[in-house]
Motif scaffolding. Structure first.
Motif, short mmCIF file in Angstrom:
data_model
loop_
_atom_site.label_atom_id
_atom_site.label_comp_id
_atom_site.label_asym_id
_atom_site.label_seq_id
_atom_site.Cartn_x
_atom_site.Cartn_y
_atom_site.Cartn_z
N ARG A 108 0.87 -1.19 0.00
CA ARG A 108 0.00 0.00 0.00
C ARG A 108 0.90 1.23 0.00
O ARG A 108 2.04 1.18 0.44
N ARG A 109 0.36 2.32 -0.51
CA ARG A 109 1.12 3.55 -0.54
C ARG A 109 0.59 4.50 0.53
O ARG A 109 -0.61 4.55 0.80
N VAL A 110 1.52 5.22 1.15
CA VAL A 110 1.14 6.18 2.18
C VAL A 110 1.53 7.57 1.73
O VAL A 110 2.33 7.75 0.80
N ASP A 111 0.97 8.57 2.38
CA ASP A 111 1.27 9.96 2.07
C ASP A 111 2.72 10.26 2.43
O ASP A 111 3.19 9.95 3.53
N THR A 112 3.47 10.84 1.51
CA THR A 112 4.87 11.20 1.77
C THR A 112 5.11 12.69 1.51
O THR A 112 6.24 13.11 1.29
N SER A 113 4.05 13.47 1.58
CA SER A 113 4.19 14.90 1.27
C SER A 113 5.06 15.63 2.28
O SER A 113 5.57 16.72 1.99
N PHE A 114 5.25 15.05 3.45
CA PHE A 114 6.08 15.69 4.49
C PHE A 114 7.55 15.26 4.40
O PHE A 114 8.35 15.62 5.26
N VAL A 115 7.89 14.48 3.36
CA VAL A 115 9.28 14.05 3.15
C VAL A 115 9.89 14.92 2.05
O VAL A 115 9.27 15.13 1.01
N ARG A 116 11.08 15.40 2.30
CA ARG A 116 11.75 16.18 1.26
C ARG A 116 13.25 15.96 1.32
O ARG A 116 13.81 15.51 2.33
N LEU A 151 33.14 10.67 4.04
CA LEU A 151 33.96 9.84 3.17
C LEU A 151 33.08 9.17 2.11
O LEU A 151 33.46 9.04 0.94
N ILE A 152 31.91 8.70 2.52
CA ILE A 152 30.98 8.06 1.58
C ILE A 152 30.46 9.06 0.57
O ILE A 152 30.39 8.78 -0.65
N VAL A 153 30.09 10.24 1.05
CA VAL A 153 29.55 11.27 0.15
C VAL A 153 30.56 11.64 -0.93
O VAL A 153 30.20 11.88 -2.09
N ARG A 154 31.84 11.66 -0.54
CA ARG A 154 32.88 11.99 -1.53
C ARG A 154 33.13 10.84 -2.50
O ARG A 154 33.65 11.05 -3.60
N ALA A 155 32.74 9.62 -2.11
CA ALA A 155 33.03 8.45 -2.94
C ALA A 155 31.91 8.11 -3.92
O ALA A 155 32.17 7.53 -4.98
N VAL A 156 30.68 8.46 -3.60
CA VAL A 156 29.55 8.06 -4.45
C VAL A 156 28.46 9.12 -4.34
O VAL A 156 28.26 9.71 -3.27
N PRO A 157 27.75 9.42 -5.43
CA PRO A 157 26.64 10.38 -5.34
C PRO A 157 25.61 9.94 -4.29
O PRO A 157 25.13 8.80 -4.33
N THR A 158 25.33 10.83 -3.35
CA THR A 158 24.46 10.48 -2.23
C THR A 158 23.43 11.58 -2.02
O THR A 158 23.78 12.77 -1.98
N ARG A 159 22.17 11.17 -1.87
CA ARG A 159 21.08 12.11 -1.58
C ARG A 159 20.52 11.78 -0.20
O ARG A 159 20.49 10.61 0.21
N PHE A 160 20.05 12.82 0.48
CA PHE A 160 19.51 12.64 1.83
C PHE A 160 18.06 13.10 1.87
O PHE A 160 17.70 14.12 1.26
N PHE A 161 17.25 12.33 2.58
CA PHE A 161 15.82 12.63 2.69
C PHE A 161 15.43 12.66 4.16
O PHE A 161 15.96 11.90 4.97
N ALA A 162 14.48 13.56 4.48
CA ALA A 162 14.01 13.68 5.86
C ALA A 162 12.51 13.86 5.89
O ALA A 162 11.93 14.51 5.02
N ALA A 163 11.90 13.25 6.91
CA ALA A 163 10.48 13.44 7.18
C ALA A 163 10.34 14.49 8.27
O ALA A 163 11.01 14.41 9.30
#
Length: 453
Positions: A108-116, A151-163
């Motif tokens: 099932r899918r839930v509302d994720t409008s508060f995640v960015r 170190l990880i961020v410099r090694a591979v493209p990384t995106r961060f998400f927060a609720a």
């Protein structure tokens, strides 16, 4: 289908691990991957083995490669239950990680409008709160984990998400991606927001974002933890398993006692060997013996290391001896020990110390003793500290007088057969005033180990 997915995941992860490592050391059964800049982060310092191998050989290899680390870790990329049993039999902790690939839509899918999406810097306060909520967490570990993440961020493209809830971060995760493969990692919900569905929402959102530009999305879950069930409902299936085999160090290795010129802490095997070389080079002249037991007559690198390893293994709240290595500018120069029997009842400690001859006469012995007395009195709640000195060792008595000790008696010792007077001295807590500022780090969670809670 799963075999192809698994091989791509292995390739993605291996490339990331190789890129993050600051030092790579070939080994007979794999490769040592190390980041000495964050040496206390276990996930960045370990022996990697691509396939199962005899546990005893892997343990020997880890001992050889990780002598300069407190922990030992062997990561087996394709886990084997028989090898895991052998690691457990040797006293290691085995943590199976399930590799789970996204193969279908969520139930099932839930509302994720508060995640960015957010910047890593936006997550630092929330990450800090999560780390401090762990039994092993403190400010220094939190800072090290942030450095490891960079170190990880410099090694591979990384995106961060927060609720977000009312402008405050309630949960977060990250997505690492390259060559069509994306990994969802570091999924956390702050404690006061748990049980409200934020974990599901943020993983669903991250998975959909990752799937928009990658054809394979995966994550890892502890085999014996509940999130694996949530990930299953979100469309992830188990495609493989890897094992983290860890020999955890004593919690006492976290303790630090610092003065302006000296840091006292436990030493790694490599540091204890270096300390042994300091002892072998000389602590005193050949015609004197300042110790009740003449251990310096036949000292070796290995004997110094083995003695301190044995004391740590035998450490208990009823009877303990803590041999803190004294470091000056990162190099070991001597030992400052503190010991007690039935400390909870007696609140009395006994101290002892030695310095390599090049370091004597600089006031470092006074700083070392002041540091350990501050630890004993202010940190552990001791009321009395005892020490002493054999005839012919005026330097030790000089340090003691500076710190307020009083002579309370004497007895005879015979370290090399000939009788010598041993002056017994004692310091009451109310008489102690440290001549230098002292900082004690990470003591509070260790107090029960000393019988001091």
């Amino acid at each position: 289908m799963h075999a192809r997915e698994l091989e791509r995941i292995h390739a993605f992860r291996a490339a990331l691990e190789d890129a993050v490592a600051e030092v790579r050391v070939p080994a007979a059964r794999g490769e040592g991957l190390f980041a000495p800049s964050v040496r206390e982060v276990y996930d960045m310092n370990y022996l990697r083995s691509e396939g199962p191998a005899p546990a005893d050989e892997l343990i020997d290899e880890a001992e050889r490669l990780m002598e300069d680390y407190f922990h030992r870790r062997v990561v087996i990329e394709r886990g084997d239950d028989a090898v895991a049993d052998d690691f457990r039999a040797s006293g290691w902790t085995v943590t199976p990680h399930l590799i789970m690939a996204r193969v279908r839509p969520p139930d099932r899918r839930v509302d994720t409008s508060f995640v960015r999406e957010v910047a890593f810097a936006d997550l630092v306060p929330a990450r800090h709160a999560v780390t401090l909520g762990e039994p092993w967490g403190d400010a220094e570990i939190s800072s090290l984990l942030d450095e490891a993440k960079q170190l990880i961020v410099r090694a591979v493209p990384t995106r961060f998400f927060a609720a977000f809830v009312d402008g405050e971060i309630a949960a977060y995760c990250e997505v690492r991606s390259r060559d069509g493969v994306a990994q969802i990692e570091d999924v956390n919900t702050l404690e006061r927001f748990r049980g409200r569905g934020f974990g599901r929402a943020i993983v669903q959102h991250a998975a959909e974002e990752a799937s928009a530009t990658n054809d394979l999305v995966y994550l890892e879950a502890l085999a014996d933890d509940w999130p694996r069930e949530l990930y299953g409902r979100l469309g992830f299936d188990v495609v493989g398993e890897r094992h983290f085999n860890t020999l955890f160090p004593s919690p006492l290795t976290r303790l630090r006692v610092r003065t302006p010129r000296v840091e006292l802490r436990l030493g790694t095997d490599a540091e204890l060997r270096e300390l042994g070389r300091v002892a072998v080079a000389g602590i005193h002249g050949p015609d004197v013996m300042p110790f009740e037991f003449p251990w310096t007559d036949d000292v070796t690198e290995d004997s110094v290391r083995d003695y301190h390893r044995d004391r740590l293994r035998q450490f208990s709240a009823e009877n303990w001896e803590l041999g803190l290595v004294a470091f000056h500018r990162g190099r070991p120069l001597g030992i400052q020990s503190v010991a007690a029997e039935r400390f909870a009842e007696r609140r009395t400690v006994v101290t002892g110390s030695w310095l390599g001859r090049p370091w004597q006469g600089r006031g470092l012995g006074t700083e070392m003793r002041a540091a350990v007395l501050h630890l004993a009195f202010a940190g552990l709640g001791a009321t009395v500290a005892r020490s002493g000195a054999i005839a012919g060792n005026p330097q030790s008595l000089g340090v003691s007088r500076k710190l307020g000790y009083e002579v309370v008696g004497s007895h005879t010792v015979s370290p090399r057969g000939a009788p010598l007077e041993h002056t017994d001295i004692e310091l009451q807590r109310e008489r102690f005033r440290s001549p230098v500022p002292v900082e004690v780090v990470a003591l509070e969670p260790l107090l029960p180990l000393f019988g001091a809670s």
